[in-house]
Design a protein around this motif. Structure first.
Motif, short mmCIF file in Angstrom:
data_model
loop_
_atom_site.label_atom_id
_atom_site.label_comp_id
_atom_site.label_asym_id
_atom_site.label_seq_id
_atom_site.Cartn_x
_atom_site.Cartn_y
_atom_site.Cartn_z
N GLN A 305 -16.72 47.52 77.46
CA GLN A 305 -15.60 46.87 76.77
C GLN A 305 -14.87 45.91 77.69
OE1 GLN A 305 -13.37 49.06 73.73
NE2 GLN A 305 -11.52 48.71 74.93
N GLU A 306 -14.88 46.20 78.98
CA GLU A 306 -14.25 45.33 79.97
C GLU A 306 -15.19 45.14 81.15
OE1 GLU A 306 -10.68 47.34 80.97
OE2 GLU A 306 -9.57 46.61 79.22
N ALA A 307 -15.17 43.96 81.73
CA ALA A 307 -15.97 43.70 82.92
C ALA A 307 -15.49 44.57 84.07
CB ALA A 307 -15.88 42.22 83.30
N VAL A 336 -8.80 29.46 86.23
CA VAL A 336 -9.66 29.62 85.06
C VAL A 336 -8.87 30.34 83.97
CG1 VAL A 336 -11.76 30.70 84.17
CG2 VAL A 336 -11.77 29.63 86.42
N SER A 337 -8.90 29.80 82.77
CA SER A 337 -8.10 30.36 81.67
C SER A 337 -8.94 30.45 80.40
CB SER A 337 -6.86 29.48 81.41
OG SER A 337 -7.26 28.15 81.05
N GLU A 338 -8.32 30.99 79.35
CA GLU A 338 -8.95 31.11 78.03
C GLU A 338 -10.25 31.91 78.10
OE1 GLU A 338 -9.25 27.40 76.00
OE2 GLU A 338 -7.23 26.78 76.56
N LEU A 339 -10.25 32.95 78.92
CA LEU A 339 -11.39 33.84 78.98
C LEU A 339 -11.37 34.79 77.79
CD1 LEU A 339 -11.21 34.66 82.79
CD2 LEU A 339 -13.07 33.41 81.66
N PRO A 340 -12.53 35.20 77.29
CA PRO A 340 -12.54 36.13 76.16
C PRO A 340 -12.03 37.51 76.56
CG PRO A 340 -14.76 35.79 77.02
CD PRO A 340 -13.88 34.82 77.73
N ALA A 341 -11.72 38.30 75.55
CA ALA A 341 -11.21 39.66 75.80
C ALA A 341 -12.21 40.44 76.65
CB ALA A 341 -10.97 40.37 74.47
N GLY A 342 -11.66 41.18 77.60
CA GLY A 342 -12.49 41.97 78.50
C GLY A 342 -12.77 41.29 79.82
N PHE A 343 -12.42 40.02 79.94
CA PHE A 343 -12.63 39.28 81.18
C PHE A 343 -11.31 38.67 81.65
CE2 PHE A 343 -16.70 39.44 79.15
CZ PHE A 343 -17.60 39.59 80.19
#
Length: 488
Positions: A305-307, A336-343
């Motif tokens: 679910q998460e890195a 770095v921005s706008e990463l998907p959920a979990g990252f």
């Protein structure tokens, strides 16, 4: 064995860098002799991943080495295999991380079949898992990672793990003779020109003789000469440690000016081979990437679910700069921005130990008493805390000692090559009840290694954001090298 430490609960995450180094060096000492450097003549680098567990009902903290690797080499571009059966990059940091994925795959398998895992527990999303409360991971490396983190002010004469290898200069015949002798000493196949520093001392002696016999040597030759020779010719110039890792194509190259102007900083770099170009990014670049995408890779991201991120990076005794480490591992990815959920951007804490790896290049040079030159060890060792085949020793991308006759068979393959890690992952998928499969693995015709990596859509979106915002020049993998299946 895990080491239990009793510390105040509010300080459980405060680490002793020397303790971490000691655990790693002791784990290395416990390994069999095969693949280790020859004392006094060969050197290597060591890296490891440690699991840290804070016990919920006490102030006890467990630290355990779960993966360890040694190695200094990577294969040339022409030796890469379209069937995934060759280990491309055998630098210690990469070996340790790949061994850790073997360990994580085993722990996920224990979780999905209903057994107990000391690492994972169920997450909210169907088919997904997350770290057990109180569990984190530390990364240790005996030397500053090659590439950008190694470009630091020169305060002593210790060499870097990826020293530059000057080309040309009238000693090709001697080098060829040495390669022939090396071939006779090893049973393994020689796959192209390899290595990072086999000729360093030979190059140093040749360059010194040339410089001392011709003081009018041009600036370009002087810039490619060993650093201690340059300091003799231009003693007033401050200098930096050099890295043999070259700037990736498509961007600015190193200016190669004398002294501190030799390198550009903050650049992506590919590791050097001896004469043969490689496609392996420097360890500085890979650690920076892992700080955003996680250490688990695209395949295991299907199940998480998460890195997973390294909370801390510990470096052994060697030339070191906190500023350069921060620049290489943190600054380049910090926006770095706008990463998907979990990252997320998860920069690690960085510490240095006062303890030196007994088989470091500097220590080996100091203790060398015999005839001839010292050289990097040709083998790479992987050990990880798994039930089946925890030890894997390789050379030139294949099992150490393999003959040419065995090439193309399972007996020749490293357990860390793409094909074997893919096999291990598919075993995890097969062990998962169909009703508990992650959504990303449902209702799809997935066959090749490439298919499974691309199907990890959230991971790929995170990689796209990192690529576009921080590393636009990161070379794309050749798809033809990723289209293999287990039947290949």
């Amino acid at each position: 064995m895990p080491v239990n430490l009793h510390v105040p609960s509010i300080r459980w995450n405060m680490l002793d860098a020397d303790e971490i180094a000691t655990l790693c060096y002791e784990r290395f000492e416990q390994l069999p002799r095969r693949g280790k450097p020859e004392p006094g003549r060969e050197w290597s680098l060591l890296a490891a991943v440690l699991k840290v567990t804070r016990c919920a009902d006490s102030d006890t903290v467990e630290k355990e080495v779960v993966s360890l690797g040694t190695g200094t080499k990577c294969i040339g571009q022409t030796a890469m295999s379209p069937t995934g059966d060759v280990l491309n990059d055998s630098h210690a940091e990469v070996i340790a991380r790949r061994g850790c994925t073997r360990y994580l795959t085993q722990e996920l398998r224990r979780a999905v079949v209903g057994g107990h895992s000391s690492v994972f527990c169920g997450a909210d999303e169907r088919g997904k898992w997350r770290l057990q409360p109180g569990v984190s991971f530390i990364f240790f490396t005996s030397h500053t990672p090659c590439g950008d983190a190694s470009i630091i002010a020169m305060a002593d004469s210790q060499a870097q793990p990826c020293p530059a290898v000057p080309s040309g200069g009238g000693h090709g015949l001697k080098r060829k003779a040495e390669e022939t002798r090396d071939d006779r000493k090893t049973k393994g196949p020689r796959l192209g020109q390899q290595g990072t520093a086999e000729t360093e001392l030979e190059e140093r002696a040749h360059a010194e003789a040339s410089l001392l016999s011709d003081r009018s040597v041009d600036t370009v030759l002087l810039d490619s000469a060993p650093q201690e020779i340059q300091s003799r010719v231009h003693p007033q110039l401050p200098d930096i440690h050099r890295t043999g890792a070259k700037c990736v194509p498509g961007g600015p190259a190193d200016p190669l000016h004398p002294g501190c102007g030799y390198h550009s900083t903050g650049r992506l770099r590919v590791k050097p081979g001896r004469g043969q170009p490689t496609l392996s990014l420097s360890c500085s670049d890979k650690l920076a990437r892992w700080s955003v995408l996680g250490l688990q890779g695209a395949l295991l991201a299907h199940y998480l679910q998460e890195a997973l991120y390294f909370s801390t990076v510990v470096v052994g005794k060697c030339p070191y700069s906190q500023e350069a480490m921060h620049r290489a591992l943190v600054t380049r990815c910090s926006r770095v921005s706008e990463l998907p959920a979990g990252f997320s951007v998860c920069p690690p804490d960085m510490l240095q130990s006062t303890l030196e790896f007994p088989f470091s290049q500097a220590h080996t040079q100091h203790t060398h008493r015999g005839q001839g030159r010292i050289s990097p060890c040709g083998a790479a060792i992987s050990w990880c805390n798994v039930t089946e085949q925890p030890l894997d020793v390789t050379a030139n991308g294949y099992k150490h000692g393999v003959t040419k006759k065995a090439l193309g068979t399972a007996n020749a393959r490293s357990l860390l090559c793409k094909l074997e890690l893919f096999r291990s992952f598919l075993s995890l998928v097969s062990a998962t009840d169909p009703s508990s499969l992650p959504d990303s693995l449902r209702g799809r015709e997935l066959q090749t290694y490439w298919d499974y990596k691309q199907a990890s859509a959230v991971y790929q979106r995170a990689w796209q954001q990192l690529h576009s915002q921080a590393f636009p020049l990161w070379p794309r993998a050749d798809r033809q090298l990723l289209l293999f299946t287990l039947e290949d």
